[in-house]
Design an enzyme around this catalytic site. Structure first.
Site, PDB file in Angstrom:
ATOM      1  N   ARG A   1     -33.867  -4.167   2.156  1.00 37.12           N
ATOM      2  CA  ARG A   1     -33.999  -5.502   2.726  1.00 37.12           C
ATOM      3  C   ARG A   1     -34.881  -5.402   3.956  1.00 37.12           C
ATOM      4  O   ARG A   1     -34.910  -4.371   4.639  1.00 37.12           O
ATOM      5  CB  ARG A   1     -32.644  -6.106   3.076  1.00 37.12           C
ATOM      6  CG  ARG A   1     -31.869  -5.350   4.116  1.00 37.12           C
ATOM      7  CD  ARG A   1     -30.503  -5.970   4.391  1.00 37.12           C
ATOM      8  NE  ARG A   1     -30.603  -7.241   5.091  1.00 37.12           N
ATOM      9  CZ  ARG A   1     -29.965  -8.359   4.710  1.00 37.12           C
ATOM     10  NH1 ARG A   1     -29.195  -8.351   3.638  1.00 37.12           N
ATOM     11  NH2 ARG A   1     -30.098  -9.470   5.407  1.00 37.12           N
TER      12      ARG A   1
ATOM     13  N   ASP B   1     -27.414  18.311   5.833  1.00 38.52           N
ATOM     14  CA  ASP B   1     -26.126  18.808   6.313  1.00 38.52           C
ATOM     15  C   ASP B   1     -24.982  18.275   5.452  1.00 38.52           C
ATOM     16  O   ASP B   1     -25.125  17.283   4.732  1.00 38.52           O
ATOM     17  CB  ASP B   1     -25.910  18.430   7.776  1.00 38.52           C
ATOM     18  CG  ASP B   1     -25.977  16.922   8.019  1.00 38.52           C
ATOM     19  OD1 ASP B   1     -26.833  16.257   7.395  1.00 38.52           O
ATOM     20  OD2 ASP B   1     -25.194  16.401   8.825  1.00 38.52           O
TER      21      ASP B   1
ATOM     22  N   GLU C   1     -27.351  15.058  10.346  1.00 32.69           N
ATOM     23  CA  GLU C   1     -27.316  13.592  10.323  1.00 32.69           C
ATOM     24  C   GLU C   1     -25.905  13.053  10.492  1.00 32.69           C
ATOM     25  O   GLU C   1     -25.711  11.946  10.999  1.00 32.69           O
ATOM     26  CB  GLU C   1     -27.904  13.082   9.003  1.00 32.69           C
ATOM     27  CG  GLU C   1     -28.125  11.566   8.955  1.00 32.69           C
ATOM     28  CD  GLU C   1     -26.880  10.756   8.626  1.00 32.69           C
ATOM     29  OE1 GLU C   1     -26.791   9.591   9.058  1.00 32.69           O
ATOM     30  OE2 GLU C   1     -25.975  11.286   7.936  1.00 32.69           O
ATOM     31  N   GLU C   2     -24.905  13.840  10.100  1.00 37.68           N
ATOM     32  CA  GLU C   2     -23.555  13.324   9.982  1.00 37.68           C
ATOM     33  C   GLU C   2     -22.807  13.167  11.305  1.00 37.68           C
ATOM     34  O   GLU C   2     -21.739  12.568  11.333  1.00 37.68           O
ATOM     35  CB  GLU C   2     -22.723  14.233   9.057  1.00 37.68           C
ATOM     36  CG  GLU C   2     -23.130  14.174   7.598  1.00 37.68           C
ATOM     37  CD  GLU C   2     -22.727  12.876   6.915  1.00 37.68           C
ATOM     38  OE1 GLU C   2     -22.166  11.988   7.592  1.00 37.68           O
ATOM     39  OE2 GLU C   2     -22.989  12.755   5.717  1.00 37.68           O
TER      40      GLU C   2
ATOM     41  N   HIS D   1     -17.974  10.443   1.338  1.00 34.02           N
ATOM     42  CA  HIS D   1     -17.059  11.109   2.280  1.00 34.02           C
ATOM     43  C   HIS D   1     -15.675  11.321   1.661  1.00 34.02           C
ATOM     44  O   HIS D   1     -14.697  11.490   2.378  1.00 34.02           O
ATOM     45  CB  HIS D   1     -16.954  10.340   3.600  1.00 34.02           C
ATOM     46  CG  HIS D   1     -18.229  10.330   4.384  1.00 34.02           C
ATOM     47  ND1 HIS D   1     -18.249  10.298   5.766  1.00 34.02           N
ATOM     48  CD2 HIS D   1     -19.527  10.369   4.016  1.00 34.02           C
ATOM     49  CE1 HIS D   1     -19.505  10.291   6.191  1.00 34.02           C
ATOM     50  NE2 HIS D   1     -20.306  10.339   5.134  1.00 34.02           N
TER      51      HIS D   1
END
Length: 385
Positions: A173, A76, A134-135, A357
């Site tokens: 990580r 998206d 996802e956003e 963004h």
């Protein structure tokens, strides 16, 4: 077994071509029909769709007794007006791939083509999860999980391109890696009146300002300094002219934490602070607090696979710092073990350093081969190849 980096490098032009097409035709979260159809048409395997609202599960089956490893990409875009002067500039005004999801999808499509070309050598099964939405919360991952996208899989891996790190680098990580991105909005109801007679009003602007300043003490004075938390106010709205005290003031922002206890602590303290202001100032208030995606927590053994893959490919592996951004990949990791890693896509020499963004965001496309080879090496280490 194979020189995965060489195979990925041979797909570089193809992945760039795919990414540039996707970049020209971005679609907002939960509206990705054209993108969905484009992805489906690139795949040469068993396809399950729609999964959830608009997701795709592509499956290369070889051995039901072998390991089954899925990879995930999101597809998206964002409501951003692109300002880049490039041939592949967005053709959908007000919509832009400003977070790299076009690159994520292109990389997985390239990996899928390589897997298809060598599927006769598979000892296990490979799944490609292409995720919508996802956003914006609630995100597409949980809907796809609820619809069975992780059924009969063993682990899951994913990556995010990151312009803040240079191409050729891999970051990850063990344990906590990305935060939970909560949202809040608060309306304070006071009593409006003339700006020259504030004593006859209950000024919601002053009370909102007091709340904003006091809320910063929640992090600095009620949370252990070695633990991470952020409260950010991103919007304040009140009034319409200089001489009128309004009835209401509105503010909204975000809270970022890495564990659910701390998340609940911040929410509770914000509400207690508002209760105190209500008693002291005779106001009423409304607070809407929406808990965001779960924090991304990598499983240690899967992190070790990511690190080993990068090292064996002679990529520059680094331990990632804690990142306050949110990612709904976290929901997959709640159901299956796995790991998320960052692929650097910045390049100072090319002027590609703009943060995500942003209307000038772009990707150093040479990063695609590094991510693709990392995925392929993971399959080898997991004994799928």
């Amino acid at each position: 077994m194979f020189d995965w980096f060489q195979l990925a490098s041979k797909k570089e032009k193809r992945m760039i071509q795919l990414r540039r097409y996707l970049h020209q035709y971005p679609e907002l979260f939960f509206e990705e029909k054209r993108t969905h159809n484009f992805i489906v048409n690139q795949l040469s395997c068993e396809i399950d769709t729609p999964v959830g609202r608009n997701g795709i599960k592509a499956i290369f089956k070889c051995n039901e007794d072998g390991p089954t490893i899925p990879f995930r990409a999101d597809f998206d875009a964002l409501p951003v007006y692109e300002q880049n002067d490039v041939p592949y500039r967005s053709k959908n005004d007000g919509c832009m791939h400003a977070c790299g999801h076009d690159g994520h999808t292109a990389i997985l499509l390239g990996v899928a083509e390589i897997v298809n070309e060598h599927r006769h050598l598979l000892k296990g099964n490979v799944v490609f999860i292409f995720q919508y939405g996802e956003e914006i919360m609630p995100g597409g991952s949980q809907e796809m999980i609820d619809d069975g996208c992780l059924k009969n899989v063993d682990k899951i891996y994913g990556t995010h391109l990151w312009s803040g790190y240079p191409s050729g680098t891999i970051y990850s990580r063990p344990g906590a890696m990305m935060a939970s991105p909560d949202e809040f909005s608060i309306t304070i109801q006071g009593k409006g009146g003339h700006g020259a007679k504030p004593h006859e009003t209950i000024d919601p602007i002053v009370i909102t300002a007091e709340f904003i300043l006091s809320a910063q003490k929640i992090v600095s004075r009620t949370i252990d300094p070695v633990k991470e938390a952020v409260i950010t106010f991103g919007m304040i709205q009140a009034g319409s002219t200089d001489s009128v005290i309004p009835d209401t003031a509105f503010c909204k922002g975000t809270v970022r934490t890495f564990d659910t206890k701390l998340q609940s602590h911040v929410q509770h303290k914000m509400d207690k602070l508002l209760q105190g202001l209500a008693i002291a100032n005779d106001i009423t208030y409304d607070m809407e607090y929406i808990k965001g995606y779960l924090p991304v927590h990598n499983h240690p053994q899967s992190f070790d696979v990511v690190k080993r893959a990068a090292n064996e490919l002679h990529l520059r592996f680094n331990d990632s710092e804690l990142m306050m951004i949110g990612e709904d990949f976290s929901h997959y990791l709640k159901v299956r073990p796995g790991a998320f890693f960052i692929t650097g896509c910045g390049n100072k020499d090319k002027g590609i350093t703009t943060p995500h963004h942003n209307p000038k965001f772009d990707i150093d496309e040479s990063s695609f081969k590094y991510a693709a080879s990392e995925f392929l090496k993971i399959l080898e280490i997991e004994e799928v190849f």
